[in-house]
Design an enzyme around this catalytic site. Structure first.
Site, PDB file in Angstrom:
ATOM      1  N   HIS A 163       2.007   3.668  16.901  1.00 50.14           N
ATOM      2  CA  HIS A 163       1.303   3.710  15.634  1.00 50.14           C
ATOM      3  C   HIS A 163       1.709   4.799  14.665  1.00 50.14           C
ATOM      4  O   HIS A 163       1.801   5.932  15.007  1.00 50.14           O
ATOM      5  CB  HIS A 163      -0.061   3.919  16.121  1.00 50.14           C
ATOM      6  CG  HIS A 163      -1.350   3.889  15.038  1.00 50.14           C
ATOM      7  ND1 HIS A 163      -2.023   4.971  14.808  1.00 50.14           N
ATOM      8  CD2 HIS A 163      -1.663   2.829  14.031  1.00 50.14           C
ATOM      9  CE1 HIS A 163      -2.878   4.460  13.879  1.00 50.14           C
ATOM     10  NE2 HIS A 163      -2.583   3.303  13.268  1.00 50.14           N
ATOM     11  N   TYR A 180       2.278  17.123   8.923  1.00 52.53           N
ATOM     12  CA  TYR A 180       2.748  18.202   8.033  1.00 52.53           C
ATOM     13  C   TYR A 180       3.457  19.122   8.810  1.00 52.53           C
ATOM     14  O   TYR A 180       3.205  20.250   9.072  1.00 52.53           O
ATOM     15  CB  TYR A 180       1.369  19.101   7.586  1.00 52.53           C
ATOM     16  CG  TYR A 180       0.219  18.255   6.808  1.00 52.53           C
ATOM     17  CD1 TYR A 180       0.863  17.781   5.508  1.00 52.53           C
ATOM     18  CD2 TYR A 180      -0.919  17.894   7.188  1.00 52.53           C
ATOM     19  CE1 TYR A 180       0.028  17.039   4.870  1.00 52.53           C
ATOM     20  CE2 TYR A 180      -1.863  17.145   6.410  1.00 52.53           C
ATOM     21  CZ  TYR A 180      -1.282  16.732   5.325  1.00 52.53           C
ATOM     22  OH  TYR A 180      -2.098  15.734   4.250  1.00 52.53           O
ATOM     23  N   CYS A 227       0.322  20.151  -2.382  1.00 54.75           N
ATOM     24  CA  CYS A 227       0.358  19.599  -1.045  1.00 54.75           C
ATOM     25  C   CYS A 227       1.799  19.465  -0.394  1.00 54.75           C
ATOM     26  O   CYS A 227       2.517  19.512  -1.179  1.00 54.75           O
ATOM     27  CB  CYS A 227      -0.135  17.991  -1.568  1.00 54.75           C
ATOM     28  SG  CYS A 227      -0.149  16.951  -0.183  1.00 54.75           S
ATOM     29  N   HIS A 281      -4.137  -0.263   5.434  1.00 53.67           N
ATOM     30  CA  HIS A 281      -4.244  -0.971   6.522  1.00 53.67           C
ATOM     31  C   HIS A 281      -4.290  -2.612   5.773  1.00 53.67           C
ATOM     32  O   HIS A 281      -3.849  -3.594   6.619  1.00 53.67           O
ATOM     33  CB  HIS A 281      -5.281  -1.028   7.710  1.00 53.67           C
ATOM     34  CG  HIS A 281      -4.811   0.042   8.652  1.00 53.67           C
ATOM     35  ND1 HIS A 281      -5.421   1.451   8.473  1.00 53.67           N
ATOM     36  CD2 HIS A 281      -4.060   0.447   9.875  1.00 53.67           C
ATOM     37  CE1 HIS A 281      -5.065   2.297   9.291  1.00 53.67           C
ATOM     38  NE2 HIS A 281      -4.224   1.777  10.039  1.00 53.67           N
ATOM     39  N   ARG A 303      -6.704  15.743  -3.003  1.00 53.83           N
ATOM     40  CA  ARG A 303      -6.118  15.473  -1.759  1.00 53.83           C
ATOM     41  C   ARG A 303      -7.207  15.108  -0.658  1.00 53.83           C
ATOM     42  O   ARG A 303      -7.678  15.986  -0.319  1.00 53.83           O
ATOM     43  CB  ARG A 303      -4.989  16.249  -1.095  1.00 53.83           C
ATOM     44  CG  ARG A 303      -4.427  15.928   0.180  1.00 53.83           C
ATOM     45  CD  ARG A 303      -3.650  14.700   0.218  1.00 53.83           C
ATOM     46  NE  ARG A 303      -3.036  14.175   1.176  1.00 53.83           N
ATOM     47  CZ  ARG A 303      -3.322  13.178   2.265  1.00 53.83           C
ATOM     48  NH1 ARG A 303      -4.588  12.484   2.015  1.00 53.83           N
ATOM     49  NH2 ARG A 303      -2.716  12.856   3.222  1.00 53.83           N
TER      50      ARG A 303
END
Length: 544
Positions: free
Chosen positions: A118, A399, A263, A143, A217
């Site tokens: 996944h 991250y 970000c 999705h 974000r």
């Protein structure tokens, strides 16, 4: 004999359709593609010596044909009458030992073999184990794409009983229905959750980014919190807690700083042009600057009884944004940074002189100067000091940066540290890629910034793809030594070389540690598309 002949022919046809992978047997045997015409071998036998051998082969084929005919019958029966399960049966399959089942609509899927594959991490998929996918797919609209459903279809094992009513929890309203209204100028990268960036031409119009076009974000729906009943829980060193209202936070000395937030995925789109990555297709606008005000985190931690310690520890933040299971966004920073007054970490309640907008963490968020935006937790609900960093998915399984050689089959998130300070960065905001510029003189504008409080000392600009360079003029905003928390805006006015029909404009920044941006994306490419800071390039045409 007619029946035997049909069995042999069927057997040969099925044999010719076989692939080498057993797991695909049912798919191949049940194929209804009539355009496929197999070339089967001849069954002609001659001579007395061949009779015995021929009948043995014929017998073998008869047996094989009968087996395959039966298998074909079973497959067709399964397709015509899928197995029926109740929700209670599905609920009992929630672990690798019992198999991991999920539902979508009226269909049942065994996703045990897919859990470790996944893209969002196995822990995210396990949240839906034994139950419906809808609440989670409502949160992550990515999705709802055909290729995702095609992948899921491979794991279908049956259908839910028609008598088994849909739980009322699935009839809830859209979790994003209460999200705030956004500025129409924002370039939207995803609606659910909402993520957007300002267009380049607005990004550097002002040193301070206006609140409505500050990049957004979000990882989850935006909570709608009541400032009157809001409480921030600060866990003390001996288990006791402070419960702070907004008025309580106002009693701490108010501290104001100008900080740029970026970000980790800023400029990811440039990495995806080289090779596919997973993540939002941010351009150059996942960065903005604001004047923040609030209580210093070190003051609040000290009030709760915490002190600086020599042993490694982490300050963990938990937001009040959560998914249907109650899992909240979380992140952490080292205690040494949190307790250092010079690091100026804030529990901010103002942004550009106004209460925080909802998209940006109202009523309280963390602001960690010089550190990646993922650690600036919004809608802050809890702060604690722990011996290890946050166990949040976004701290442990996202991250992080990896070698270009690492892919999703070989990645080991435990092998890499979480991103904290970001590398030196710059980008061109004017002119835009593909634009037509006037001959004579061209004006190039942009931003530059470096993590960890490192000041930008120079921006180099090239009009010919990096063959020759000119030094841009930096704005006059103050850059304090080791506390240069905000970006530098820059510009260059340069003559357009005579006879040029196009310009390949490039920029690169240098910070006060003499870190400089790499020239290309290839050496820094990574599977998540983070830390994208190669030279920024813009190609423009020159008007005749």
């Amino acid at each position: 004999m007619l029946l035997l002949h049909r069995a042999v022919v069927l057997g040969l046809r099925q044999t010719c359709r076989f692939k080498s992978t057993p797991s695909r047997l049912c798919f191949q045997a049940c194929s209804t593609n009539d355009s496929f015409q197999p070339q089967c071998p001849s069954l002609t036998f001659s001579g007395d010596n061949c009779n015995t051998r021929g009948w043995r082969i014929m017998g073998t084929l008869l047996g094989l044909g009968a087996v395959l005919a039966y298998h074909d019958h079973r497959c067709r029966a399964a397709q015509e009458s899928p197995r029926i399960y109740t929700r209670e049966e599905v609920k009992s399959h929630r672990s690798p030992e019992t198999r991991i089942w999920v539902t979508l609509g009226s269909e049942v899927f065994d996703v045990t073999e897919f859990v470790d594959l996944h893209p969002g991490g196995s822990s995210k998929l396990m949240l839906a184990a034994g139950g419906p996918l809808e609440p989670f797919w409502a949160l992550y609209a990515i999705h709802n794409q055909s290729h995702v459903r095609e992948i899921l279809a491979q794991y279908k094992i049956g259908e839910l009983s028609p008598e088994d009513k849909v739980p009322s929890t699935l009839e809830t309203s859209d979790p994003y229905a209460d999200d705030p209204v956004r500025h129409p100028a924002l370039k939207v990268n995803s609606q659910r959750p909402f993520n957007a960036e300002p267009p380049p031409e607005l990004l550097t119009e002002n040193y301070i980014t206006p609140n409505p076009i500050f990049f957004t974000r979000n990882h989850l729906p935006v909570p709608n919190l009541d400032p009157v009943t809001y409480r921030l829980r600060i866990v003390g060193p001996r288990g006791q807690s402070l419960s702070l209202s907004l008025d309580d936070l106002y009693q701490f000395p108010k501290h104001e700083i100008t900080v740029t937030l970026q970000c980790a995925g800023n400029r990811r789109s440039e990495m995806s042009q080289l090779k596919e990555v997973r993540g939002l297709e941010w351009s150059i606008g996942a960065i903005s600057t604001a004047r923040w005000a609030g209580a210093r985190l070190c003051d609040v931690l000290a009030k709760a009884g915490h002190q600086f310690c020599e042993t490694e520890a982490h300050v963990c933040f938990e937001g009040l944004d959560s998914d249907p299971t109650g899992t909240a966004y979380g992140a952490s920073i080292p205690l040494s940074r949190a307790m250092d007054p010079e690091a100026e970490v804030l529990l901010a309640y103002e942004m550009n002189g106004q209460p925080l907008p909802r998209d940006h963490g109202f009523p309280v968020r963390v602001v960690v100067p010089g550190v990646v935006g993922a650690r600036h937790v919004k809608w802050l609900g809890k702060v604690s000091v722990e011996p290890e960093e946050s166990y949040s998915h976004w701290q442990r399984r996202d991250y992080k940066g990896f070698s270009p050689s690492v892919d999703w089959d070989t990645v080991d998130f435990d092998s890499a540290p979480s991103i904290q300070e970001l590398p030196v960065q710059s980008a061109i905001t004017e002119p835009k890629d593909g634009e037509m510029v006037e001959s004579g003189e061209v004006t190039v504008k942009g931003y530059a910034w470096s993590g960890g409080g490192r000041a930008v000392i120079r921006v180099d600009v090239s009009l010919d793809g990096g063959l020759t360079w000119q030094v841009a003029e930096l704005d006059r905003e103050e850059q304090r030594p080791r506390k240069a928390w905000a970006w530098r805006l820059w510009q260059l006015q340069a003559p357009v070389p005579a006879g040029k029909k196009e310009l390949n404009i490039v920029c690169k920044a240098v910070d006060d540690s003499y870190n400089v941006q790499p020239d290309t994306v290839a050496p820094i490419w990574n599977l998540r598309g983070v830390l994208s800071n190669a030279w920024h390039r813009v190609h423009v045409r020159v008007a005749p």
